[in-house]
Motif scaffolding. Structure first.
Motif, PDB file in Angstrom:
ATOM      1  N   LEU A  62       0.827  -1.207   0.000  1.00 22.16           N
ATOM      2  CA  LEU A  62       0.000   0.000   0.000  1.00 22.16           C
ATOM      3  C   LEU A  62       0.862   1.257   0.000  1.00 22.16           C
ATOM      4  CD1 LEU A  62      -2.909  -0.835   2.442  1.00 22.16           C
ATOM      5  CD2 LEU A  62      -3.005  -0.574  -0.022  1.00 22.16           C
ATOM      6  N   GLY A  63       0.643   2.117  -0.965  1.00 24.53           N
ATOM      7  CA  GLY A  63       1.325   3.403  -1.021  1.00 24.53           C
ATOM      8  C   GLY A  63       2.736   3.369  -1.558  1.00 24.53           C
ATOM      9  N   VAL A  64       3.209   2.214  -2.025  1.00 22.69           N
ATOM     10  CA  VAL A  64       4.592   2.125  -2.494  1.00 22.69           C
ATOM     11  C   VAL A  64       4.792   2.943  -3.765  1.00 22.69           C
ATOM     12  CG1 VAL A  64       6.308   0.526  -3.429  1.00 22.69           C
ATOM     13  CG2 VAL A  64       5.066  -0.064  -1.380  1.00 22.69           C
ATOM     14  N   GLY A  65       3.808   3.029  -4.611  1.00 18.72           N
ATOM     15  CA  GLY A  65       3.921   3.783  -5.855  1.00 18.72           C
ATOM     16  C   GLY A  65       3.729   5.273  -5.699  1.00 18.72           C
ATOM     17  N   GLN A  66       3.387   5.714  -4.513  1.00 22.12           N
ATOM     18  CA  GLN A  66       3.156   7.137  -4.253  1.00 22.12           C
ATOM     19  C   GLN A  66       4.463   7.814  -3.858  1.00 22.12           C
ATOM     20  OE1 GLN A  66       0.149   8.332  -4.855  1.00 22.12           O
ATOM     21  NE2 GLN A  66      -0.521   6.262  -5.343  1.00 22.12           N
ATOM     22  N   PRO A  67       4.519   9.154  -3.985  1.00 23.50           N
ATOM     23  CA  PRO A  67       5.715   9.861  -3.502  1.00 23.50           C
ATOM     24  C   PRO A  67       5.881   9.672  -1.993  1.00 23.50           C
ATOM     25  CG  PRO A  67       4.295  11.317  -4.776  1.00 23.50           C
ATOM     26  CD  PRO A  67       3.563  10.025  -4.606  1.00 23.50           C
ATOM     27  N   ASP A  68       7.116   9.779  -1.539  1.00 24.92           N
ATOM     28  CA  ASP A  68       7.428   9.591  -0.125  1.00 24.92           C
ATOM     29  C   ASP A  68       6.723  10.668   0.699  1.00 24.92           C
ATOM     30  OD1 ASP A  68       8.487   9.022   2.333  1.00 24.92           O
ATOM     31  OD2 ASP A  68      10.587   9.126   1.693  1.00 24.92           O
ATOM     32  N   PRO A  69       5.813  10.286   1.595  1.00 23.44           N
ATOM     33  CA  PRO A  69       5.095  11.284   2.392  1.00 23.44           C
ATOM     34  C   PRO A  69       5.977  11.940   3.451  1.00 23.44           C
ATOM     35  CG  PRO A  69       4.464   9.082   3.061  1.00 23.44           C
ATOM     36  CD  PRO A  69       5.369   8.934   1.877  1.00 23.44           C
ATOM     37  N   ASP A  70       7.140  11.324   3.766  1.00 26.70           N
ATOM     38  CA  ASP A  70       8.021  11.885   4.780  1.00 26.70           C
ATOM     39  C   ASP A  70       8.860  13.035   4.225  1.00 26.70           C
ATOM     40  OD1 ASP A  70       7.077   9.985   6.534  1.00 26.70           O
ATOM     41  OD2 ASP A  70       8.643   8.556   6.004  1.00 26.70           O
ATOM     42  N   LYS A  71       9.023  13.078   2.906  1.00 19.57           N
ATOM     43  CA  LYS A  71       9.791  14.163   2.303  1.00 19.57           C
ATOM     44  C   LYS A  71       8.913  15.405   2.181  1.00 19.57           C
ATOM     45  CE  LYS A  71      13.414  12.204  -0.489  1.00 19.57           C
ATOM     46  NZ  LYS A  71      13.957  12.082  -1.833  1.00 19.57           N
ATOM     47  N   GLY A  72       9.527  16.554   2.349  1.00 18.08           N
ATOM     48  CA  GLY A  72       8.788  17.788   2.182  1.00 18.08           C
ATOM     49  C   GLY A  72       8.456  18.039   0.711  1.00 18.08           C
ATOM     50  N   GLN A  73       7.440  18.829   0.465  1.00 14.68           N
ATOM     51  CA  GLN A  73       7.017  19.108  -0.902  1.00 14.68           C
ATOM     52  C   GLN A  73       8.015  19.985  -1.639  1.00 14.68           C
ATOM     53  OE1 GLN A  73       4.621  17.657  -2.314  1.00 14.68           O
ATOM     54  NE2 GLN A  73       3.519  16.805  -0.580  1.00 14.68           N
ATOM     55  N   ASP A  74       8.799  20.798  -0.915  1.00 15.13           N
ATOM     56  CA  ASP A  74       9.728  21.720  -1.563  1.00 15.13           C
ATOM     57  C   ASP A  74      11.082  21.075  -1.872  1.00 15.13           C
ATOM     58  OD1 ASP A  74      10.325  21.401   1.081  1.00 15.13           O
ATOM     59  OD2 ASP A  74      10.915  23.489   1.419  1.00 15.13           O
ATOM     60  N   ARG A  75      11.315  19.853  -1.387  1.00 14.77           N
ATOM     61  CA  ARG A  75      12.596  19.189  -1.613  1.00 14.77           C
ATOM     62  C   ARG A  75      12.449  18.163  -2.739  1.00 14.77           C
ATOM     63  NH1 ARG A  75      13.876  17.033   4.159  1.00 14.77           N
ATOM     64  NH2 ARG A  75      15.968  16.658   3.397  1.00 14.77           N
ATOM     65  N   PRO A  76      13.435  18.054  -3.638  1.00 13.66           N
ATOM     66  CA  PRO A  76      13.341  17.096  -4.742  1.00 13.66           C
ATOM     67  C   PRO A  76      13.576  15.683  -4.288  1.00 13.66           C
ATOM     68  CG  PRO A  76      15.325  18.430  -4.961  1.00 13.66           C
ATOM     69  CD  PRO A  76      14.583  18.916  -3.760  1.00 13.66           C
TER      70      PRO A  76
END
Length: 76
Positions: A62-76
Motif C-alpha cells: 500500500l502506497g509504495v507507488g506514491q511519492p514519499d510522504p516523509d519528504k517535504g514538498q519543496d525538496r526534490p
C-alpha cells in the motif's frame, strides 16, 4: 514499529523478485502432486493461489507507488 516508506519499497521489491517465484514453484509443485484435475479446476486453483499470496502482503504494497510522504514538498 511501522516501516518507513523507503523500507516498504525495498521489502516489496524483495517480495516480488524472491517471494513471487518461490510462490509459483510451490503452487506448481502442490498441483503436480495430484492427478491432473480438469482444466477448469486447474485454472480456478491457480487463480485462487494467485490472489491468496497478496492477502498477507497487502499492507506492504500500500502506497509504495506514491511519492514519499516523509519528504517535504519543496525538496526534490
Amino acid at each position: 514499529m511501522p516501516l518507513s516508506h523507503r523500507a516498504r519499497k525495498r521489502w516489496s521489491l524483495v517480495a516480488l523478485l524472491v517471494g513471487m517465484p518461490l510462490w509459483v514453484v510451490a503452487a506448481v509443485t502442490v498441483v503436480g502432486l495430484f492427478d491432473r484435475p480438469p482444466f477448469w479446476l486447474e485454472i480456478v486453483i491457480y487463480v485462487g493461489l494467485g490472489v491468496i499470496w497478496i492477502v498477507p502482503l497487502k499492507p506492504l504494497f500500500l502506497g509504495v507507488g506514491q511519492p514519499d510522504p516523509d519528504k517535504g514538498q519543496d525538496r526534490p
